[in-house]
Design an enzyme around this catalytic site. Structure first.
Site, PDB file in Angstrom:
ATOM      1  N   TYR A 144       0.995  -1.548  -0.183  1.00  0.00           N
ATOM      2  CA  TYR A 144       0.098   0.176   0.215  1.00  0.00           C
ATOM      3  C   TYR A 144       0.599   1.339  -0.280  1.00  0.00           C
ATOM      4  O   TYR A 144       1.894   2.155   0.841  1.00  0.00           O
ATOM      5  CB  TYR A 144      -1.320  -0.375   1.205  1.00  0.00           C
ATOM      6  CG  TYR A 144      -2.078   0.826   1.495  1.00  0.00           C
ATOM      7  CD1 TYR A 144      -1.725   1.951   2.552  1.00  0.00           C
ATOM      8  CD2 TYR A 144      -3.030   1.694   0.654  1.00  0.00           C
ATOM      9  CE1 TYR A 144      -2.049   2.880   2.686  1.00  0.00           C
ATOM     10  CE2 TYR A 144      -3.526   2.702   0.410  1.00  0.00           C
ATOM     11  CZ  TYR A 144      -3.488   3.398   1.871  1.00  0.00           C
ATOM     12  OH  TYR A 144      -3.925   3.988   2.100  1.00  0.00           O
ATOM     13  N   ASP A 239       9.629   2.754  -1.001  1.00  0.00           N
ATOM     14  CA  ASP A 239       8.607   3.114   0.303  1.00  0.00           C
ATOM     15  C   ASP A 239       8.944   3.335   1.702  1.00  0.00           C
ATOM     16  O   ASP A 239       8.511   2.282   2.063  1.00  0.00           O
ATOM     17  CB  ASP A 239       7.324   2.898  -0.710  1.00  0.00           C
ATOM     18  CG  ASP A 239       5.697   3.395   0.613  1.00  0.00           C
ATOM     19  OD1 ASP A 239       4.989   3.191   0.424  1.00  0.00           O
ATOM     20  OD2 ASP A 239       6.200   4.331   1.257  1.00  0.00           O
ATOM     21  N   LYS A 267       5.055   9.035   8.178  1.00  0.00           N
ATOM     22  CA  LYS A 267       4.564   8.477   9.509  1.00  0.00           C
ATOM     23  C   LYS A 267       6.230   9.507  10.405  1.00  0.00           C
ATOM     24  O   LYS A 267       5.933  10.145  11.217  1.00  0.00           O
ATOM     25  CB  LYS A 267       4.472   7.186   9.529  1.00  0.00           C
ATOM     26  CG  LYS A 267       3.468   6.759   8.916  1.00  0.00           C
ATOM     27  CD  LYS A 267       3.690   4.823   9.223  1.00  0.00           C
ATOM     28  CE  LYS A 267       2.420   4.766   8.127  1.00  0.00           C
ATOM     29  NZ  LYS A 267       1.519   4.861   8.704  1.00  0.00           N
TER      30      LYS A 267
HETATM   31  P1  KE4 Z   1      -0.439   8.415   4.649  1.00  0.00           P
HETATM   32  O1  KE4 Z   1      -1.577   8.967   3.176  1.00  0.00           O
HETATM   33  O2  KE4 Z   1      -0.809   7.537   5.098  1.00  0.00           O
HETATM   34  O3  KE4 Z   1      -0.098   8.933   5.793  1.00  0.00           O
HETATM   35  O4  KE4 Z   1       0.655   7.075   4.183  1.00  0.00           O
HETATM   36  C1  KE4 Z   1      -0.115   5.744   3.009  1.00  0.00           C
HETATM   37  C2  KE4 Z   1       1.303   5.214   3.466  1.00  0.00           C
HETATM   38  C3  KE4 Z   1       1.963   4.616   2.164  1.00  0.00           C
HETATM   39  N1  KE4 Z   1       3.124   4.140   2.397  1.00  0.00           N
HETATM   40  C4  KE4 Z   1       2.849   2.975   3.117  1.00  0.00           C
HETATM   41  C5  KE4 Z   1       4.173   2.031   3.274  1.00  0.00           C
HETATM   42  C6  KE4 Z   1       1.622   3.035   4.513  1.00  0.00           C
HETATM   43  O5  KE4 Z   1       1.527   2.030   5.456  1.00  0.00           O
HETATM   44  C7  KE4 Z   1       0.848   4.374   3.917  1.00  0.00           C
HETATM   45  C8  KE4 Z   1       0.308   3.922   5.480  1.00  0.00           C
HETATM   46  N2  KE4 Z   1      -0.514   3.398   6.029  1.00  0.00           N
HETATM   47  C9  KE4 Z   1      -1.200   3.442   6.482  1.00  0.00           C
HETATM   48  C10 KE4 Z   1      -1.475   1.745   7.293  1.00  0.00           C
HETATM   49  N3  KE4 Z   1      -1.424   0.881   6.679  1.00  0.00           N
HETATM   50  C11 KE4 Z   1      -2.179   4.614   7.272  1.00  0.00           C
HETATM   51  C12 KE4 Z   1      -3.996   3.905   8.761  1.00  0.00           C
HETATM   52  C13 KE4 Z   1      -4.057   4.437   7.138  1.00  0.00           C
HETATM   53  O6  KE4 Z   1      -5.202   4.283   6.013  1.00  0.00           O
HETATM   54  O7  KE4 Z   1      -5.535   5.318   8.181  1.00  0.00           O
END
Ligand code: KE4
Length: 428
Positions: A144, A239, A267
């Site tokens: 993701y 990523d 994060k």
């Molecule tokens: P954000 O747009 O949520 O800040 O980041 C996206 C993203 C990009 N790359 C990786 C490897 C990620 O894990 C994420 C976001 N992680 C999720 C948890 N699996 C955030 C939680 C959510 O979607 O509320």
């Protein structure tokens, strides 16, 4: 545990916010029941709206590596807020955190700050396409990278590697440029590259996957991707939104000694405030506006409050690199403790762990990719989640997520968690 006030608040939220949440995974859809509304948090503990104290293994999905309400971060934000919250003009603190991040992470000369991991990954792919003048990207099933259209693609029918949209609103036109590969399967990647000769701009990967549970790269996988990218003029995007500044000071590039061309962050880099970033060597980054033709922008990018939080966070991690070893040791202790009590209770499971990322899968086979992660028994996971919650332990409300260990956890907290697993295991 009583959750009456959380349920009431959830009812009110659903009237004005779709699904009552601002991000779907928070809604407990994968585990059932109403989500917990948190009132405040400190260190390793959440305090919910019903007065329950929960040991937190999500830590805002990664950012709280030093614990909630960590004083140096909070104080930095308070002091900065007194001087204004946003200017839309360059500020010195953006240069300071950029200099620090560039000094901590290998193979990056310049970094651009944005407001989320999604924005970082979306911008990194646009930059790769602009730099290579090629359109297609390879991503991995189960990884993701945020909710940008190019990433919301599921495996097409059968073994066909052409993706198809996995969300309404994503067009076939977008989907056709996203090719899907199997994690940890280098031959599969090579065959996709051969079938799309000279059309692939980049491969984007979670170098340690965290969105199918925690899945480490098998030996040689990342090195193989590096070689394929070098041989076919493809940019390798790591990523590191989850792994950056968590698995090592220099992230996975440092941990596994494999060089990426572009690295994305989120994060931890924001210390809990909205920050994403993407970084690369000068030759690539200078393609970005206003220097180059690849456009990318943001009103609140480099926001002073977010930069203050991120700078306080990175400064502490940079000054005390023993933290990475300390939380990795805590995670190993937790792993061994959980495995022991699940085995004692004859619960079929497998546990994946890298550094301070860990996931428990109720599957008898190794979990090495999305397919094997999906073989996990989801009913058992649901019971496990709620059993742990009843014991005051808050783990990810989905089997396809990773637990994030915080340095604020004590070994007493870990023992309490292992005991909770032992009690819960009896009902699985
Ligand atoms: P954000 O747009 O949520 O800040 O980041 C996206 C993203 C990009 N790359 C990786 C490897 C990620 O894990 C994420 C976001 N992680 C999720 C948890 N699996 C955030 C939680 C959510 O979607 O509320």
């Amino acid at each position: 545990m009583i959750y009456k006030r959380s349920s009431a608040l959830f009812g009110a939220a659903q009237k004005v916010i779709p699904g009552g949440v601002n991000s779907p995974v928070r809604a407990f859809k994968a585990v059932g029941g109403d989500p917990i509304f948190v009132k405040e948090a400190k260190g390793a503990y959440l305090y919910d709206e019903d007065g329950n104290r929960l040991i937190d293994y999500i830590n805002s999905w990664g950012p709280m590596i030093l614990g909630h309400a960590h004083p140096p971060v909070v104080n930095a934000v308070i002091e900065k807020a007194k001087k204004g919250t946003s200017f839309g003009m360059p500020t010195e603190i953006e240069t300071k955190i950029a200099e620090l991040a560039v000094s901590m992470v290998p193979n990056i000369d310049k970094i651009r700050f944005v407001n989320s991991g999604t924005e970082a990954c979306m911008s990194a792919v646009r930059l790769a396409r602009g730099f290579t003048k090629k359109d297609k990207i390879i991503k991995f099933a189960g990884c993701y990278h945020g909710h940008s259209d190019s990433f919301l693609i599921q495996a097409g029918s059968g073994a066909v590697t052409f993706g198809s949209p996995n969300s309404p609103g994503v067009t076939e036109g977008t989907a056709k440029d996203t090719l899907l590969a199997r994690y940890n399967d280098l031959e599969n990647v090579e065959s996709i590259i051969k079938s799309n000769k000279d059309e692939i701009a980049c491969i984007i990967i979670e170098p340690v996957a965290g969105n199918m549970g925690c899945i480490p790269p098998v030996k040689g996988f990342l090195e193989g991707l590096r070689s394929l990218c070098d041989a076919h003029d493809i940019l390798l995007i790591f990523d590191e939104v989850m792994t950056g500044f968590r698995l090592a000071k220099g992230g996975v590039q440092e941990l596994f000694e494999v060089d990426a061309d572009i690295v994305t962050f989120g994060k931890v880099i924001g210390g809990g405030l909205p920050v994403g970033a993407f970084a690369a060597r000068t030759e690539i980054m200078n393609h970005l506006a206003p220097l180059g033709p690849v456009y990318q922008a943001g009103t609140l990018s480099g926001n002073p409050l977010a930069m203050a939080a991120g700078l306080a966070m990175l400064t502490e991690l940079n000054d005390q690199t023993k933290i990475f070893d300390s939380i990795a040791k805590k995670t190993e202790y937790l792993h061994k403790g959980i495995a022991k009590v699940l085995e004692e209770n004859n619960v079929v499971h497998t546990i994946n762990r890298v550094g301070s990322m860990i996931s428990v899968h109720f599957s008898e086979n190794p979990v090495v990719d999305f397919e094997s992660a999906a073989e996990g028994n989801n009913d058992t996971f649901k019971k496990f989640f709620h059993g742990m919650l009843d014991q005051g332990i808050y783990i990810a409300p989905s089997a396809f997520e990773t637990w994030f260990i915080t340095e604020a956890l004590t070994y007493q907290d870990l023992d309490e968690t292992i005991k909770a697993v032992s009690i819960t295991a009896k009902s699985l």
